[in-house]
Every structure is written in structure tokens, then in C-alpha cells.
Design a protein around this motif. Sequence first.
Motif, PDB file in Angstrom:
ATOM      1  N   CYS C   6      37.742  32.831  39.563  1.00 26.17           N
ATOM      2  CA  CYS C   6      37.809  34.237  39.968  1.00 26.17           C
ATOM      3  C   CYS C   6      36.639  34.460  40.922  1.00 26.17           C
ATOM      4  CB  CYS C   6      37.690  35.151  38.758  1.00 26.17           C
ATOM      5  SG  CYS C   6      37.422  36.886  39.205  1.00 26.17           S
ATOM      6  N   CYS C   9      34.209  36.610  38.659  1.00 28.57           N
ATOM      7  CA  CYS C   9      33.763  36.129  37.345  1.00 28.57           C
ATOM      8  C   CYS C   9      33.406  34.641  37.321  1.00 28.57           C
ATOM      9  CB  CYS C   9      34.840  36.365  36.292  1.00 28.57           C
ATOM     10  SG  CYS C   9      35.347  38.083  36.153  1.00 28.57           S
ATOM     11  N   HIS C  59      43.126  37.780  38.359  1.00 32.93           N
ATOM     12  CA  HIS C  59      42.362  37.460  37.155  1.00 32.93           C
ATOM     13  C   HIS C  59      42.607  38.610  36.176  1.00 32.93           C
ATOM     14  CE1 HIS C  59      38.326  36.723  34.958  1.00 32.93           C
ATOM     15  NE2 HIS C  59      39.316  36.079  34.390  1.00 32.93           N
ATOM     16  N   CYS C  62      39.750  40.739  34.454  1.00 34.51           N
ATOM     17  CA  CYS C  62      38.943  41.684  35.236  1.00 34.51           C
ATOM     18  C   CYS C  62      39.797  42.377  36.288  1.00 34.51           C
ATOM     19  CB  CYS C  62      37.741  40.998  35.890  1.00 34.51           C
ATOM     20  SG  CYS C  62      38.093  40.229  37.466  1.00 34.51           S
TER      21      CYS C  62
HETATM   22 ZN   LIG Z   1      37.410  38.051  37.299  1.00 35.87          ZN
END
Ligand SMILES: [Zn+2]
Lengths: 929, 172, 88
Positions: C6, C9, C59, C62
Motif C-alpha cells: 500500500c 501503509c 487497500h 485503509c
Molecule cells: Zn493502506
Amino acid sequence: MTGRRIEAGGLIDRAARLNFSFDGRNYTGHPGDTLASALLANGVRILGRSFKYHRPRGPWGAWFDDPNAMMNVRLGRDELPNCPATTTALVNGMSARAVNAWPSAAHDIKGGLDLFHRWLGAGFYYKTFMWPNWHLFEPSIRKMAGLGALEMSGIEGHVTDRVDDVCDLLVVGGGAAGLSAARAAAEAGQGVLLVEDHPELGGGLYRRGTPVDGQPPVAWVAEQRHAIEAAGGRILTGTTAYGVYDHGLVALSEDRGFAKAPRLWRMRVRRAILAAGATDRPLTFANNDLPGIMAVEAGLEFLGRHGVLVGQKIALASNTSFGDLAAERLEAAGATVRRYDPTARPLQGIGRKGLEAVRHGRYRYDADVLLASAGWTPLVHLWRHAGGKLRWSDALSAFLPGDPPEGMAAVGAANGTFDLDHAVEEAGCVATGTPLPQPRTRYHIAPHWPEPGGEGRQWIDFQHDVTLKDVEQAARENYTSVEHLKRYTTLGMASDQGKTSNMAGLAAMAAIQGRPIPEVGTTTFRPPFVPVPMELYHGTNRGQQFHPLKRLALEPQHRAAGAALGEYGGWLRPAWYGENPMTQAIRDEALMARQTVGVLDASPLGKIEVMGPDAEAFVNFIYYNTIRTLKPGRIRYGLMLTEGGVVYDDGVIARVAADHFVISCSSSHVDGVTALLESWRQDGNDPDRIFVHDCTAHWATITVTGPEARRVMRALDLPVQDVPHMSFCDAIFAGRPLRIARVSFTGDTSYEMSVPTGSALALWQAVKEAAEGRGGGPIGVEALSVLRAEKGYIMVGKDTDGETMPHDLGFTGPREKKKAAFVGDRSLHTATANASDRRQLVGLAVEEGAPALPTGAHIVTGGERPASQGYVTSSYDSPILGRPIAMALIAGGHARLGEEVTIWHMDETRSATITAACAFDRQGARLDA
Amino acid sequence: MRDDRLKWDAPASDPKVLAQDGLHVTRVRPTRLTLISGVQARRASALPLIGWPDQVTSEQFALCLRRDRILEVGGPDRLPGWDAEAGLAISEMTDGYAMFHLDGDRTLGLLKRGGVARPDQPSPSVVRLMFGMDVLLYCRGASGFGLCVPGPRAETLRSALRAHLSQHGAEI
Amino acid sequence: MQLFPCPFCGDRDEREFHFAAEAGKSRPDTTGAVSDAEWATYLYAQRNDKGPVREVWVHLTCAELFVLERDSVTMAVLRATPLRQDPA
Ligand SMILES: [Zn+2]
């Protein structure tokens, strides 16, 4: 009696005795035995029956490469089917029974099937039972097929522990090469995990017993273990790496003892060294499946690891240079060994229920055991799982690891480095990244492969009874690709997944077609490398953990009120309340809500906030309906479509402020709608001007509906004066925010009240008490389903399907008038969308006194061959109307109101009349009563 | 339709989810949770911004959920809605999450049963998939963790943790 | 089990991700005339390339959408690019 325990040697503990039984007879063994080694030590030869012909079988291999000795094993109250006797560690008190044999492996009443082998060749079942219909024969054939029998009571606590972990370097195989690699890497500072599938480290070292670095195997292994652990390396024994998956994920199955589910390690590894070794492949000759014929390496393994000499007069047929060493070792243990060159003249096994003699060319020699090898086959399975290539070696007559997959290297026998000293040296170099010595080998093989046209029955796949003749037949019928050969003959589909049969099978096909072996190629290698129990795949995700539901904050109150609970769109919700039978309870609740007031826990309804300067344009784009014109404080019903124009969700949108909306989508679609909003927000809009908060979990929603609803609200001193239908107001309840929305899913005056879940209990109690004071009370989802169906209100996914567009439901306005773009707009103007025979939502009325229609029943055309014109989507007995109601999707339905149609269900037909979808209060007088 | 009430254990209300040697799981009630989104969301709070494996040292902090979203824990009372001036979308979520504290030296072993969360793999966000559901996972001191799940998933998490402990507790 | 990056992330297990669309497709302006063929292409035509592909993934944990370049044969992850830049 042929096999026996020798005086000394092996890894067993002769001081301790373990009692066990096999097919009803008692035996003893020792710690360190497998079921197979203990039985061989007791002179038992027949350990199982083959799958198809019920031929008697003894073990071919001594570990996972044995397809023959499969057993149902009971220990105490626990019973497991299909345990390979060669890999099942002996435990005191075990009682084993051969699978696929009754009453015993030695005397199987179905053994007579073997007499019919001439008619039971490849494809027999497919061809014979095709007419008139395979399904007529399937039950009885299935009953004859199959191996072990399941103990239906299950095993208490048989639950796999699944652990996610990582390591720098995984070494697969704890033999000489694996130990050397692990030690070198650990001492060089790498984070090493070494896995070995046997309970003890050492791999193939015990077979030959030759010293390593001048030390006997046991001492050398102990020293390596100590050095690896001292350098910070981890070691897992009894652990099989059974699959390599994408991006370095390796599945490890850790044995935890009999009838205990293995532990699964999902190990993410940066690098892996494959030191899995090699196995003997069978020689293909007449009667090569007789009990007493086993792999050379198996004979040595039983001797070196378990202290069992498998025979006294041993015939040894091997085409490799390892035969000499094997002969020496067996003679030293007390056997007489006579060697045969399988390449010189044809071999034949002689005997009925086990090997009695060997015919080699014209000569016959007595023998109780024949140890056979057609050469070594490196275990390249994990290499192939990882995407590594194979290359054919003429020198070794074997497929070896070729171009490596990312992050993996092979060493030792798995890499075709069969000589011990070479393997140790190679492993150290690969582990530390130092240059490799020139490849060399002392191993020599005189290639020998199945010879088509040979005499007698020559087994290729022992467990599935595939013979050389079956391969020849498959070739004649043009199943020549190895993948077709496998599926047609089931060669390689036994529980050993071709470990013993694939090489012989593809070599046979190569010989039949006159093609080189590498050109024929191998079948695909797939995980798992060895059979693993299903428990590995679910772990604790069973029972309530299998498909956990979302839970209501008020569930304790519902339970206390005697609610029946059911799953609705991923939530556990009250279906109905009280002790009455279901039908009665639902009927009473629906009637109560129509006559006085019903209280419903509607908490799962979506509460998705859309905020920001572009929020208005965004929701206007997302919804089929025009939202732009919605005033703050007001609510509008809307449909969400897919880009294909199909109705995806329905719900209401409340406008809190110019730049603030709350989307109340249907309960089961909250996650989906949130994801859809995020996707359009970030891909197609300016994500800095729109923000989406799913706040569903923060709020509990309690709906009050019915003619007494307003009085209930007044009794609670809640503001109702200023809230006309399709609007909302904000208030305070018990010091926290309360939102009251006037929307109705029943057709009666309704208030949806939302409070933070922490205040839900207080609100629920207050509302319930006030309602009960007016002859009302809680209603479940089932009653709500009846109430909304009376009004013709849809439930998306029940009254719509994957083709339903908004105009099929009667919502035609935006399709014709909305100027702004919206999701799915263009799809509403295709030829399909404009077709006149689209299935449209209507109601159905049954004949006077007739029962409710079955949901799912078809509306059909008349005539000889009726065709479906649609189906019943919802059907109930309406308590308030005193008659059944139904909704249906019917071709061209909107133009057919009043038409009598034929309903077909399970070969019975009835008639019904098409009506409007709404059956109750068509003028909507009760909505704001 | 059938009655499944016996198929599902009634939700537990005891804040002590698990209490064993080296492993304590307790449900805690934060005073306030506020969801804040906006271009500048990660700078919108005066509270320390927590990613993985940042340590939470007080009862007031802000968990980073996304590039443009934080969750204030124990933060100031804020007016919900769109704050045009600050460019922030604000929603109260105090009752929306169930918050658990996991403490003890066996906690990391338990977390390994739920997915991959390694302190040596830092991430700006605290969101992850653990035990099959979306969670917020953050560090509290040397062997403590905070774990938040959406309120309707509280029972799912409780029963998942209990299942691991009852089946494999001795070996975790 | 793949590992996907990601852009915000970092590396996470593939179970946290979902395919969203092939990259590079844009929605026709439906306030003007859009032919059946153009709309059908937008809805249904997929390149489904063998080898390197550019795709939009999300993702899920998130909610970030991003462009993921990967190899559909080897499963190698080549590059992840955010659809948007970090706020300054
Ligand atoms: Zn993410």
C-alpha cells in the motif's frame, strides 16, 4: 515370517515395549517405530489392499513415499482414517485396521475383484456406466470405492493452531545437506529455521550408516543440532514444508502427536534452501506389486532407523551404483543378498500373497524380499510450487532443479548431488554464498524404464492399480498428454500423489510414443506435498468462528424478551419474539403493528456520512434519484445502481447541511456501499473535497411504527410536531444526541430514532414500555418483511435480481429527466434496457381461499412446453388483509395488470391474477395518519 | 426462517475477556472517540499521532487510520459535521468501536494467531486485518497492545481470542 | 499468499487488498452522447494481459486506491503508485 528385529542399531528404544494390534491381532513394538516398521519386525507382510482390485500389498516405501499401507487407527476414543503406516509413529495401545479390506488385509473378501481385472481397465467406469445415466450407478460404485471409513463422532479438540511467522532463511530437510546448510548460515549470522519431517534429525544418514566428517551419524547430527541452536537457529522436527506459495510464503505442518491436529505455520521466508532429498523409484516388471517387494532405500531405512531387517533371503535389483553399498549393509545385518541386474533381462515376481521367488530371465530364485530401485528421483516438488524450472539430466536419468525461483536454492540429493561428501560441501557453499565446487558425482545409473508390450501385469501406480497396460490403452485412445493420462487412468492421483508412479508413468508414455522423457514432461506439482488434514485450512475458524455475525448492542434485551434470532445480511437479529410458534408469532406481530404500534431494532441500517464541498455533487452522481435539490432537514428515497444500470441498493438520504449528507443504505449493504463510495470518491472525483465516514457502528436505531406511533413519541416527550414525513430533527436523549427521522418501511406512520449505542438500552426500554402501554410491543424482522410486502416495498436482492433496473420497479423519472450524470445512467438506454419483455415488479393475487404462493414459483406460458415468464419474489399471508399476498418479477408485467397467469411449482400449476405490487392502503392514507 | 439463538453464545458483558498468566485482555471504555478526515487530518490534532509500532504513553492520542484520517482518543469535544474553515469532516465515534487492552508477555504469541503484526515492520497506519476482521492495533508500552474493532464485532473478537486460548492456550 | 505494497501503509498480506479495475480506463461523459459500443467497451472490455499489467487496487483496511504494476504470470510486484500525492 520374514522380517525381524535385529539385536542392535537404529533409533528405537528396545528397553521400552509398546503394545498394539493390527487387524485384530496383538503385536509389540518400541518407541521410535512406525506402525509399518513394528509390523515388519513382527513378520507381517500384508499391510493393506489396493484401491481397485483389492490386491494384497506390503509397504513399498518407508516414509511418505509409500502408497500401500493405509490404515484406520484407533487410540483410546480417537480414530483417524487413512493413516499411512509408514509415517504414523507407534503409540502404546494403538489398534490399526487396513483400509479397503474386510475382514483383514490378509483375507479380503473383495480380493476376488482382481480376477476381473481384464474388464476393469482404464476408463472402465466411464465407458460402462454411461448409459442411460451415470448417476444411476454412482451410489453403488461410490460405496465400493474409497479407502478408510470416517469415525463420525469426531475427535475432541482436533483443532489446528495456526501461526503467522517470518524467517530469513528456511532450510527444508534435516539430512546431511540441510544440517550443513543450516549450520553454515546460522554461524554466518542469518536467522535460520530448519524443518525436518521425521521426529529426529538426520534424514537419510541412518540408511547407510556411513560416517560424516569421521563421526557416526548420531553423533554428527547431535553436533550439528547443537551448533545451529548455539548460533541462534531454530529447529522444528516432525514438521513438513508442504507448500510454497506466492512471495515466499511456505506452509509448514508440525506434527503434535496422534489424533492431535498439526500446527500450521504460515512462514514468510526471505530465502529458502531445499534439502528435501530423493526417493527410489519403482522398477516396472511383472507382479512388481507383491508384498515383499520394496524400495532399496526403504529396506535400508527400516534397518538403519528402526532396526528391522525386512527379509532373510533378499533379492536386490538396482540399476545404480548404490546397490553395492546396500548389499553390504544388509549382509552385515545377517541377510543373504543376491543381486540382479534389471537391465540385463526381464524380472518377474512370483508368489500369491507375497513374494516367494524371483524369476530373472529363465531362472527362478527363492527370495522373501526383493529390494528394487530404478534410480533416484530428487524431490523437487517445493521447487516447482515456487515456480522453479526443471532440467533433465541424462547422467542421473532424472529431473533436477533448473532455473531457480526467486529466493530458493536446492542442495544435496534434491539437487541431484547424491554423494554424501559432495552434498555437505555444496550445502555449506550455497548457505554462505561462497562459490560452488565443480559438479561431480560417483553415482552411476544404467537407465531402465518401463518396456511397453512386456509380459504380465506391471504396476505403475500401486494404490490406484494402474498398470503398464492401462498406460498403453490410454495411448491407444489418444490420452497421450501426461495431464490427460493422469486423469484418464488416475495414475498419480493416489494418496502419494504420484511420488512413486509419475516417473514410471511418463517414461512409459515416452517409450510407447518413442519420444524422449523430457519432451513428455511432468504433470503439475501442486501443494500439499503430503496429505494434510482439513483442519489445517480452517483452524479455529469453526463453529461460531466460521462465519461470525455482527451483533446488536441490544441483543441481551432481545434475548430477555424471548426473541428468536436469525441471520439477516450478516447480522444476528430478532426474527420474532415470544413462545408462540413461528407462524403465529409473526402474524401476531404484523397485526399488532398495523393495529397499534410495533417497535423494531433497526440498528444495522446504514449511517454513512458524506461531507465536504463536493458532497452534494457526489451523492447526486452516486444516486439514481436527484439529490441536489434536497433541502437540509429533509430525507429522500433513492436507488443506487451499478454501472450496468442494475439496482444495487435502496435507502434514504438525509441532508444535514449544505455540505453534509447521511446515507441510510440497507442493512446488509453497508460495507459494500461504503467501499463503492470510496472507490468513486478516489477514482473519478477530487478526494480532497469529499469525505466518507461509515458511522453505522456508533448508532443504534429503534423504529416505532403504527397508528399509535405518534402517541408513543409524545408519551416519551419527544418532539414530533415539527417532523413531517420524509424529514428529520435532532434532539437530546439522556444527555446524548438523538436523531428522529420520519421514514416508513411499513406504510404506517414511523419514527426512526438513532442514539449512540451506549444509550440504546435506555431508549429501548422507554419506547418498549410506552408501546406496550398502548397494546403494542417489539416486532422482529419477519413481521417487518410482511408489513413492507403488503405495501409493495422491495428488498433489494429479494424482489430484484441481477437484471432489475429502476424502471422495472416503476421508478422511471430520473431515467427520463435527470440531466446530471449518475452511476449506471447510460446503461438505462440500451436495447436491453428498452426491451418490452423486461421482467417488471408486480403483485399477484391468488384465488379466493387459496393458500399463499410458494416463493420462487414460476409464472409460465401455457401450451405443451411452458416457458418461464418470471417468478414469485416474495409471498406471505397478510394478517391485516386476511389473504395471501405476493410480489413477482414478470415479463412485461406493468402492462398486464388484471391478467390471469399460470403459476408452476414442483410440477403443480395454479392460477393467479397480476395486480399492482402494493396490496394495502394504496392511497397511502396511513403514512401520515 | 429458523431460530438460531442457541447457535450463538449470548454476548459477554464482563470487561475481563481473558485473565491468565502472562495474558490479560480487558475491554476499556474511552471517554471520547472522534473520527477526523481531511487533507490536513494528520496535523489536525494536538494529540500525539500514533502509527505502528509507535508507543501510546497516555490516555489521549490520535490513531492514524489513513492518509487523510485519524481517530482521536480522549480528545476534545468537537462539533460534528463539515468544518469548512479547517477543511475537516468530523464524526463522533465514541460508541462505534470496542476497545481492548492486551497485556502480558504472551500477547505477541496470541497476536501471531491473528495475522502478521511485527514491530520491525513499521507502518504509518494502525489499521490491519487481524483475526479475520478490520482492527486498529497499536502498542502500549513494552508488552501491551490496544486493539479496537467496530462495536458489532466485539463479540467476534472475544470469541476468537477465547477459541485460541481454550484450544492452544498452553502453547501460546 | 501475496504481499502487496500500500503506498501509504507499506507491505501487507494480500487479504487486505482487493482488485478494483484495470488502470487507464476513464468513464465516458454521459451528459453527452455515448455510443453503445463506447459504453460497452468501458463496461466490459478488459485487456487481461499476460505479463506486466497496470491495475487499480484498493487497500481495504485503509481504503486507499492506488495503481499496482505487477506481472500476471510470475506474480512479481513491480511498482505501487498512489493515485494522489500526500498533502504538503
Ligand atoms: Zn493502506
